[in-house]
Design a protein around this motif. Structure first.
Motif, PDB file in Angstrom:
ATOM      1  N   LEU A 105      -7.387  -9.592  46.316  1.00 24.77           N
ATOM      2  CA  LEU A 105      -7.604 -10.786  47.008  1.00 24.77           C
ATOM      3  C   LEU A 105      -6.762 -11.836  46.116  1.00 24.77           C
ATOM      4  CD1 LEU A 105     -11.262 -11.270  47.995  1.00 24.77           C
ATOM      5  CD2 LEU A 105      -9.416 -10.922  49.587  1.00 24.77           C
ATOM      6  N   ALA A 106      -6.043 -11.268  44.929  1.00 22.48           N
ATOM      7  CA  ALA A 106      -5.070 -11.948  44.384  1.00 22.48           C
ATOM      8  C   ALA A 106      -3.875 -12.212  45.019  1.00 22.48           C
ATOM      9  CB  ALA A 106      -4.835 -11.549  43.012  1.00 22.48           C
ATOM     10  N   LEU A 107      -3.565 -11.136  45.993  1.00 22.81           N
ATOM     11  CA  LEU A 107      -2.434 -11.303  46.729  1.00 22.81           C
ATOM     12  C   LEU A 107      -2.624 -12.307  47.777  1.00 22.81           C
ATOM     13  CD1 LEU A 107      -1.730  -7.651  46.937  1.00 22.81           C
ATOM     14  CD2 LEU A 107      -0.402  -9.292  45.513  1.00 22.81           C
ATOM     15  N   SER A 108      -1.711 -13.162  47.979  1.00 20.75           N
ATOM     16  CA  SER A 108      -1.844 -14.112  49.215  1.00 20.75           C
ATOM     17  C   SER A 108      -1.928 -13.737  50.551  1.00 20.75           C
ATOM     18  CB  SER A 108      -0.687 -15.282  49.113  1.00 20.75           C
ATOM     19  OG  SER A 108       0.399 -14.635  49.460  1.00 20.75           O
ATOM     20  N   PHE A 109      -1.037 -12.534  51.060  1.00 27.67           N
ATOM     21  CA  PHE A 109      -1.238 -12.042  52.204  1.00 27.67           C
ATOM     22  C   PHE A 109      -2.356 -11.513  52.428  1.00 27.67           C
ATOM     23  CE2 PHE A 109       0.467  -8.456  49.602  1.00 27.67           C
ATOM     24  CZ  PHE A 109      -0.143  -7.401  50.316  1.00 27.67           C
ATOM     25  N   MET A 110      -3.191 -10.712  51.566  1.00 33.28           N
ATOM     26  CA  MET A 110      -4.484 -10.247  51.798  1.00 33.28           C
ATOM     27  C   MET A 110      -5.563 -11.412  52.011  1.00 33.28           C
ATOM     28  SD  MET A 110      -3.921  -7.037  52.178  1.00 33.28           S
ATOM     29  CE  MET A 110      -5.796  -6.673  52.282  1.00 33.28           C
ATOM     30  N   ARG A 111      -5.385 -12.347  51.288  1.00 30.93           N
ATOM     31  CA  ARG A 111      -6.332 -13.439  51.574  1.00 30.93           C
ATOM     32  C   ARG A 111      -6.361 -14.190  52.999  1.00 30.93           C
ATOM     33  NH1 ARG A 111      -4.640 -15.373  46.303  1.00 30.93           N
ATOM     34  NH2 ARG A 111      -3.294 -16.918  47.307  1.00 30.93           N
ATOM     35  N   HIS A 112      -4.732 -14.013  53.250  1.00 28.21           N
ATOM     36  CA  HIS A 112      -4.607 -14.577  54.803  1.00 28.21           C
ATOM     37  C   HIS A 112      -5.237 -13.597  55.905  1.00 28.21           C
ATOM     38  CE1 HIS A 112      -0.749 -16.850  53.241  1.00 28.21           C
ATOM     39  NE2 HIS A 112      -1.901 -17.631  52.879  1.00 28.21           N
ATOM     40  N   ALA A 113      -5.089 -12.152  55.664  1.00 28.24           N
ATOM     41  CA  ALA A 113      -5.425 -11.218  56.406  1.00 28.24           C
ATOM     42  C   ALA A 113      -7.054 -11.419  56.620  1.00 28.24           C
ATOM     43  CB  ALA A 113      -5.075  -9.832  55.944  1.00 28.24           C
ATOM     44  N   PHE A 114      -7.745 -11.567  55.337  1.00 29.62           N
ATOM     45  CA  PHE A 114      -9.287 -11.601  55.458  1.00 29.62           C
ATOM     46  C   PHE A 114      -9.669 -12.969  56.148  1.00 29.62           C
ATOM     47  CE2 PHE A 114      -9.242  -7.901  52.423  1.00 29.62           C
ATOM     48  CZ  PHE A 114     -10.448  -7.343  52.679  1.00 29.62           C
ATOM     49  N   VAL A 115      -9.398 -13.803  56.139  1.00 33.23           N
ATOM     50  CA  VAL A 115      -9.512 -15.207  56.521  1.00 33.23           C
ATOM     51  C   VAL A 115      -9.399 -14.965  58.180  1.00 33.23           C
ATOM     52  CG1 VAL A 115      -9.172 -17.607  57.094  1.00 33.23           C
ATOM     53  CG2 VAL A 115      -9.038 -16.606  54.754  1.00 33.23           C
ATOM     54  N   ALA A 116      -8.134 -14.713  58.627  1.00 29.98           N
ATOM     55  CA  ALA A 116      -7.599 -14.261  59.842  1.00 29.98           C
ATOM     56  C   ALA A 116      -8.862 -13.412  60.592  1.00 29.98           C
ATOM     57  CB  ALA A 116      -6.416 -13.738  60.124  1.00 29.98           C
ATOM     58  N   GLY A 117      -8.914 -12.338  59.578  1.00 29.90           N
ATOM     59  CA  GLY A 117      -9.624 -11.089  60.165  1.00 29.90           C
ATOM     60  C   GLY A 117     -11.112 -11.426  60.291  1.00 29.90           C
ATOM     61  N   THR A 118     -11.726 -12.516  59.507  1.00 25.87           N
ATOM     62  CA  THR A 118     -13.192 -13.062  59.551  1.00 25.87           C
ATOM     63  C   THR A 118     -13.309 -13.529  60.884  1.00 25.87           C
ATOM     64  OG1 THR A 118     -13.290 -12.946  57.320  1.00 25.87           O
ATOM     65  CG2 THR A 118     -14.735 -14.299  58.511  1.00 25.87           C
ATOM     66  N   PHE A 119     -12.309 -14.463  61.236  1.00 24.14           N
ATOM     67  CA  PHE A 119     -12.464 -15.574  62.453  1.00 24.14           C
ATOM     68  C   PHE A 119     -12.515 -14.621  63.530  1.00 24.14           C
ATOM     69  CE2 PHE A 119     -12.217 -18.962  59.467  1.00 24.14           C
ATOM     70  CZ  PHE A 119     -12.841 -20.008  60.145  1.00 24.14           C
ATOM     71  N   ILE A 120     -11.457 -13.666  63.482  1.00 24.23           N
ATOM     72  CA  ILE A 120     -11.256 -12.649  64.830  1.00 24.23           C
ATOM     73  C   ILE A 120     -12.516 -11.791  65.025  1.00 24.23           C
ATOM     74  CG2 ILE A 120     -10.074 -10.623  65.521  1.00 24.23           C
ATOM     75  CD1 ILE A 120      -7.454 -11.845  64.099  1.00 24.23           C
ATOM     76  N   ALA A 121     -12.980 -11.386  64.213  1.00 28.07           N
ATOM     77  CA  ALA A 121     -14.232 -10.506  64.036  1.00 28.07           C
ATOM     78  C   ALA A 121     -15.564 -11.185  64.720  1.00 28.07           C
ATOM     79  CB  ALA A 121     -14.619  -9.921  62.816  1.00 28.07           C
ATOM     80  N   ILE A 122     -15.549 -12.643  64.350  1.00 30.61           N
ATOM     81  CA  ILE A 122     -16.702 -13.385  64.737  1.00 30.61           C
ATOM     82  C   ILE A 122     -16.473 -13.601  66.339  1.00 30.61           C
ATOM     83  CG2 ILE A 122     -17.755 -15.706  64.614  1.00 30.61           C
ATOM     84  CD1 ILE A 122     -17.137 -15.772  61.565  1.00 30.61           C
ATOM     85  N   VAL A 123     -15.208 -14.114  66.499  1.00 29.09           N
ATOM     86  CA  VAL A 123     -14.947 -14.300  68.248  1.00 29.09           C
ATOM     87  C   VAL A 123     -15.235 -13.086  68.888  1.00 29.09           C
ATOM     88  CG1 VAL A 123     -13.051 -14.811  69.664  1.00 29.09           C
ATOM     89  CG2 VAL A 123     -13.558 -16.224  67.722  1.00 29.09           C
TER      90      VAL A 123
END
Length: 264
Positions: free
Chosen positions: A2-20
């Motif tokens: 999670l120190a990598l910005s692209f992984m943080r972006h991926a987890f945030v996007a993935g979380t919203f996508i999973a909820i929807v």
């Protein structure tokens, strides 16, 4: 990780996508529309390919194509007798259009790979905010129509008798589904997006029968598949979509075994 910005972006996007996906998927399964998510995946592929050809963001093309066609395709395939024919015809047409747009564009083959299989680990902060806004729209509208949507999805005859406007609810839901397809495709791609919109909800119904509990469990299964898929993709450098598909398939197989040996 999670120190990598692209992984943080991926987890945030993935979380919203999973909820929807987990939320909308419950109503997709209840209304017997898994076929439509598959059809919309081909339409989304054509839309994203057209966007690449036109120089637009792929998400914009997917939203345009899926929202314009969702109601038409949904109404055409209401009758079960012609459902398979409609699916075959529409899927073939839009797959062909997608291939045509890609062949006419000046982009490389990597664009086609991203559209078909997703590229969430390369998502930018701007794209994350787009997904968050779209996800919020889907969640808010779904909550606003939750009671009539639940009634119409799980007891359509009773809904008609009580005067619930089923046609209007169906139109709104089809538009929400189109948005959800466009959102989900960002992480698993156009070919596999129906996995997140069907398997978590299909698994949840074997563990519980309450609608609210089913939604919570479906979202949980979707989150587990997405988060674990991102983590395994980071460790192995294999496609995230492969791990999500594998995890959701294992969860579904486990649900079937639970139903067979612990419920029956």
């Amino acid at each position: 990780m999670l120190a990598l910005s692209f992984m943080r972006h991926a987890f945030v996007a993935g979380t919203f996508i999973a909820i929807v996906s987990g939320l909308i998927g419950v109503f997709v399964v209840a209304r017997g529309l898994p076929f439509l998510t598959h059809t919309l995946s081909e339409i989304g592929f054509a839309g994203a390919s057209f966007a690449v050809f036109a120089g637009w963001p792929a998400l914009n093309g997917m939203i345009l194509f899926t929202m314009l066609s969702s109601i038409v395709v949904g109404q055409m395939s209401i009758k079960r007798s012609r459902r398979e024919a409609v699916i075959s015809a529409v899927s073939a047409l839009f797959l062909g259009l997608g291939i045509l747009f890609l062949s006419l564009s000046s982009e490389t083959a990597s664009s086609a790979t991203s559209i078909l299989f997703g590229s969430v680990v390369g998502i930018s902060i701007h794209e994350v905010w787009e997904l968050v806004v779209l996800s919020a729209i889907v969640l808010i509208v779904t909550m606003l129509i939750y009671r009539p949507l639940k009634f119409d999805s799980f007891d359509d005859i009773g809904a008609r008798v009580t005067g619930i406007p089923s046609t209007a609810i169906s139109v709104v839901f089809l538009l929400l589904l189109a948005l959800s397809v466009s959102v989900a495709a960002q992480i698993v791609g156009a070919l596999l997006m129906f996995i997140l919109l069907t398997l978590p909800a299909a698994s949840a119904k074997y563990f519980t029968h309450g609608v609210a509990k089913m939604i919570v469990l479906s979202i949980l299964f979707s989150l587990v598949g997405t988060w674990l898929g991102l983590y395994l993709g980071y460790l192995t450098n294999w496609p995230v979509s492969f791990f999500i598909a594998l995890i959701e398939a294992v969860i579904y197989a486990s649900a079937l075994l639970y139903q067979k040996y612990y419920v029956e």
